[in-house]
Motif scaffolding. Structure first.
Motif, PDB file in Angstrom:
ATOM      1  N   ILE A 178      33.882  41.523  55.931  1.00  0.00           N
ATOM      2  CA  ILE A 178      34.987  41.311  56.862  1.00  0.00           C
ATOM      3  C   ILE A 178      34.496  40.628  58.133  1.00  0.00           C
ATOM      4  N   LYS A 179      33.341  41.046  58.638  1.00  0.00           N
ATOM      5  CA  LYS A 179      32.803  40.432  59.851  1.00  0.00           C
ATOM      6  C   LYS A 179      32.537  38.946  59.650  1.00  0.00           C
ATOM      7  N   PHE A 180      31.891  38.599  58.528  1.00  0.00           N
ATOM      8  CA  PHE A 180      31.539  37.201  58.279  1.00  0.00           C
ATOM      9  C   PHE A 180      32.774  36.311  58.207  1.00  0.00           C
ATOM     10  N   PHE A 181      33.791  36.764  57.481  1.00  0.00           N
ATOM     11  CA  PHE A 181      34.974  35.927  57.313  1.00  0.00           C
ATOM     12  C   PHE A 181      35.924  36.015  58.498  1.00  0.00           C
ATOM     13  N   SER A 182      35.728  37.004  59.369  1.00  0.00           N
ATOM     14  CA  SER A 182      36.599  37.144  60.532  1.00  0.00           C
ATOM     15  C   SER A 182      36.397  36.023  61.553  1.00  0.00           C
ATOM     16  N   PHE A 183      35.323  35.238  61.404  1.00  0.00           N
ATOM     17  CA  PHE A 183      35.156  34.075  62.277  1.00  0.00           C
ATOM     18  C   PHE A 183      36.172  32.984  61.939  1.00  0.00           C
ATOM     19  N   ASP A 184      36.615  32.938  60.678  1.00  0.00           N
ATOM     20  CA  ASP A 184      37.504  31.866  60.223  1.00  0.00           C
ATOM     21  C   ASP A 184      38.892  32.339  59.821  1.00  0.00           C
ATOM     22  N   ILE A 185      39.039  33.605  59.482  1.00  0.00           N
ATOM     23  CA  ILE A 185      40.315  34.113  58.997  1.00  0.00           C
ATOM     24  C   ILE A 185      40.797  35.242  59.890  1.00  0.00           C
ATOM     25  N   ASP A 186      42.043  35.160  60.317  1.00  0.00           N
ATOM     26  CA  ASP A 186      42.666  36.266  61.040  1.00  0.00           C
ATOM     27  C   ASP A 186      43.319  37.163  59.997  1.00  0.00           C
ATOM     28  N   PHE A 187      42.624  38.220  59.619  1.00  0.00           N
ATOM     29  CA  PHE A 187      43.127  39.085  58.562  1.00  0.00           C
ATOM     30  C   PHE A 187      44.426  39.781  58.958  1.00  0.00           C
ATOM     31  N   GLN A 188      44.711  39.845  60.265  1.00  0.00           N
ATOM     32  CA  GLN A 188      45.977  40.461  60.673  1.00  0.00           C
ATOM     33  C   GLN A 188      47.176  39.625  60.241  1.00  0.00           C
ATOM     34  N   TRP A 189      46.989  38.279  60.187  1.00  0.00           N
ATOM     35  CA  TRP A 189      48.138  37.429  59.946  1.00  0.00           C
ATOM     36  C   TRP A 189      47.988  36.498  58.741  1.00  0.00           C
ATOM     37  N   ASP A 190      46.769  36.095  58.435  1.00  0.00           N
ATOM     38  CA  ASP A 190      46.571  35.001  57.490  1.00  0.00           C
ATOM     39  C   ASP A 190      46.492  35.413  56.027  1.00  0.00           C
ATOM     40  N   LEU A 191      46.053  36.618  55.752  1.00  0.00           N
ATOM     41  CA  LEU A 191      45.743  36.978  54.373  1.00  0.00           C
ATOM     42  C   LEU A 191      46.996  37.380  53.615  1.00  0.00           C
ATOM     43  N   ARG A 192      47.143  36.849  52.404  1.00  0.00           N
ATOM     44  CA  ARG A 192      48.299  37.162  51.561  1.00  0.00           C
ATOM     45  C   ARG A 192      47.847  37.943  50.330  1.00  0.00           C
ATOM     46  N   GLY A 193      48.778  38.733  49.778  1.00  0.00           N
ATOM     47  CA  GLY A 193      48.481  39.471  48.559  1.00  0.00           C
ATOM     48  C   GLY A 193      48.220  38.526  47.394  1.00  0.00           C
ATOM     49  N   GLY A 194      47.423  38.983  46.427  1.00  0.00           N
ATOM     50  CA  GLY A 194      47.102  38.179  45.262  1.00  0.00           C
ATOM     51  C   GLY A 194      45.836  37.364  45.414  1.00  0.00           C
ATOM     52  N   VAL A 195      45.251  37.363  46.616  1.00  0.00           N
ATOM     53  CA  VAL A 195      44.011  36.630  46.862  1.00  0.00           C
ATOM     54  C   VAL A 195      42.865  37.313  46.126  1.00  0.00           C
ATOM     55  N   GLU A 196      41.933  36.502  45.615  1.00  0.00           N
ATOM     56  CA  GLU A 196      40.728  37.038  44.976  1.00  0.00           C
ATOM     57  C   GLU A 196      39.510  36.661  45.809  1.00  0.00           C
ATOM     58  N   PHE A 197      38.510  37.526  45.760  1.00  0.00           N
ATOM     59  CA  PHE A 197      37.252  37.188  46.417  1.00  0.00           C
ATOM     60  C   PHE A 197      36.076  37.548  45.519  1.00  0.00           C
ATOM     61  N   ASP A 198      34.974  36.835  45.720  1.00  0.00           N
ATOM     62  CA  ASP A 198      33.726  37.069  44.985  1.00  0.00           C
ATOM     63  C   ASP A 198      32.645  37.437  45.988  1.00  0.00           C
ATOM     64  N   ILE A 199      31.741  38.298  45.552  1.00  0.00           N
ATOM     65  CA  ILE A 199      30.650  38.697  46.442  1.00  0.00           C
ATOM     66  C   ILE A 199      29.399  39.010  45.626  1.00  0.00           C
ATOM     67  N   LEU A 200      28.251  38.565  46.112  1.00  0.00           N
ATOM     68  CA  LEU A 200      26.952  38.858  45.509  1.00  0.00           C
ATOM     69  C   LEU A 200      26.084  39.468  46.596  1.00  0.00           C
ATOM     70  N   PHE A 201      25.530  40.656  46.330  1.00  0.00           N
ATOM     71  CA  PHE A 201      24.712  41.319  47.341  1.00  0.00           C
ATOM     72  C   PHE A 201      23.538  42.059  46.711  1.00  0.00           C
ATOM     73  N   GLU A 202      22.574  42.435  47.554  1.00  0.00           N
ATOM     74  CA  GLU A 202      21.357  43.098  47.096  1.00  0.00           C
ATOM     75  C   GLU A 202      21.535  44.609  47.093  1.00  0.00           C
ATOM     76  N   ILE A 203      20.853  45.275  46.174  1.00  0.00           N
ATOM     77  CA  ILE A 203      20.675  46.719  46.247  1.00  0.00           C
ATOM     78  C   ILE A 203      19.208  47.029  45.978  1.00  0.00           C
ATOM     79  N   TYR A 204      18.732  48.126  46.516  1.00  0.00           N
ATOM     80  CA  TYR A 204      17.347  48.538  46.326  1.00  0.00           C
ATOM     81  C   TYR A 204      17.330  49.915  45.667  1.00  0.00           C
ATOM     82  N   SER A 205      16.527  50.045  44.614  1.00  0.00           N
ATOM     83  CA  SER A 205      16.469  51.306  43.872  1.00  0.00           C
ATOM     84  C   SER A 205      15.039  51.621  43.479  1.00  0.00           C
ATOM     85  N   THR A 206      14.811  52.884  43.119  1.00  0.00           N
ATOM     86  CA  THR A 206      13.488  53.332  42.692  1.00  0.00           C
ATOM     87  C   THR A 206      13.261  52.928  41.234  1.00  0.00           C
TER      88      THR A 206
END
Length: 359
Positions: A178-206
């Motif tokens: 949310i922080k990263f995209f909040s520079f370009d998108i006003d989530f209070q007004w701009d985001l519409r239902g039905g939108v899809e997003f993709d995300i790739l992130f790291e996890i660390y495990s034993t």
């Protein structure tokens, strides 16, 4: 001691009851006067309210009081056992030993072989075990972590945040998203239902697959109202930076959405702006974050006002470079340390969502 019973089957048939000979006691000496009943057992114990380590050792696995004291003394210089938290897991490795004393009597003893306390926030573990002289010793080990990657594709039906959490994405990762995209998108007004997003992130495990922590977002993609937003992570000179697909920095002077919004709630039509207080024809859906949701500083700057102020309720105003000012009203409370003259950084928590004043 071994007791053997012999059943006599040669008694005269006239005797309807079977006779049993008196038991014979046969003493079988154990090698070296001791034997292990089992190789070892492992107990993974979750700390509960009111627990203390001494009681866990003496009551749960029943080691002797003297051994429990020796374990605590070994830990004394490297770890304060009072810091054990409710819900924290400790691992206890122990074995049962049978001894035959000088009188020929059998004694059973539980021997603690290893105690392991994981300190996940420090990526360390405390280990207590017996040294070659059978004296308990304690040491710190760095936990060896493996880095893996998780990818999610999520369709927004309720809200960006809630749908991400429901899909299994950790809360901290969603906050960063949310922080990263909040520079370009006003989530209070701009985001519409039905939108899809993709995300790739790291996890660390034993090595055994236990997740210890989340890492960084590597890539994220969001398409909204025909516009495509991508961010990519790069390491430059030891620092972590995020850029869009045009090579421009993803970080700008002000966040468009200064709250960690939790759900999209409003309907279409005229609606009173939740912060500025004016009516606006609203063509999308806005965030209705629950009370207590953190409010981030939209940009770095200096706090000008932080107090309960008239119909705005708990109110914070920040002055930014270039003459910009941002306002945050109706908060349930102002964050600790936020007062006039204090400098804040972009993304720092300055208050918490609420409905104070005329909201």
């Amino acid at each position: 001691l071994l007791y053997i019973f012999f059943k006599n089957t040669s008694i005269e048939k006239a005797n309807e009851e079977n006779n049993i000979l008196p038991p014979l006691k046969i003493v079988v000496p154990y090698p070296n006067n001791s034997i292990n009943i089992d190789d070892y057992e492992i107990l993974k114990y979750n700390i509960k309210q009111g627990d203390n380590l001494s009681n866990i050792l003496t009551k749960e696995i029943k080691i002797s009081n003297s051994d429990a004291y020796s374990v605590l003394m070994a830990l004394k210089n490297i770890y304060n056992v009072s810091q054990l938290k409710v819900g924290q897991t400790i691992e206890i490795k122990y074995r049962v030993i049978i001894n035959q004393n000088e009188k020929g009597e059998i004694e059973e003893k539980v021997l603690l072989e290893e105690l392991k306390i994981e300190l996940t926030e420090k990526e360390e573990e405390i280990i207590v075990d017996l040294n070659k002289d059978n004296i308990y010793q304690a040491r710190k080990n760095k936990i060896s972590l493996n880095k893996n990657y998780l990818k999610y594709k999520v369709k927004i039906t309720d809200s960006l945040y809630n749908d991400g959490i429901a899909a299994g994405i950790p809360a901290g990762i969603m906050v960063d998203f949310i922080k990263f995209f909040s520079f370009d998108i006003d989530f209070q007004w701009d985001l519409r239902g039905g939108v899809e997003f993709d995300i790739l992130f790291e996890i660390y495990s034993t090595d055994d697959g236990k997740k210890i922590k989340d890492g960084n977002i590597i890539f994220a993609h969001l398409e909204n109202q025909g516009r495509i937003y991508d961010i990519y992570r790069y390491n430059i000179n030891g620092g972590t930076y995020y850029f869009n697909s045009n090579g421009q920095s993803a970080q700008k002077s002000l966040l468009k959405t200064p709250i960690n919004g939790a759900r999209i709630s409003s309907n279409f039509g005229f609606r009173k702006h939740p912060i500025l207080g004016y009516n606006k024809l609203h063509s999308g859906k806005d965030f209705a974050a629950p009370t207590g949701t953190p409010i981030f500083a939209a940009g770095s700057g200096t706090v000008v006002k932080a107090q309960f102020w008239s119909s705005f309720g708990n109110y914070v105003r920040i002055k930014h470079v270039g003459g910009y000012e941002t306002e945050y009203a109706h908060a349930s409370k102002i964050a600790s340390g936020i007062r006039p003259g204090v400098k804040v950084k972009q993304g720092q928590v300055i208050a918490y969502v609420g409905t104070t004043g005329r909201s």
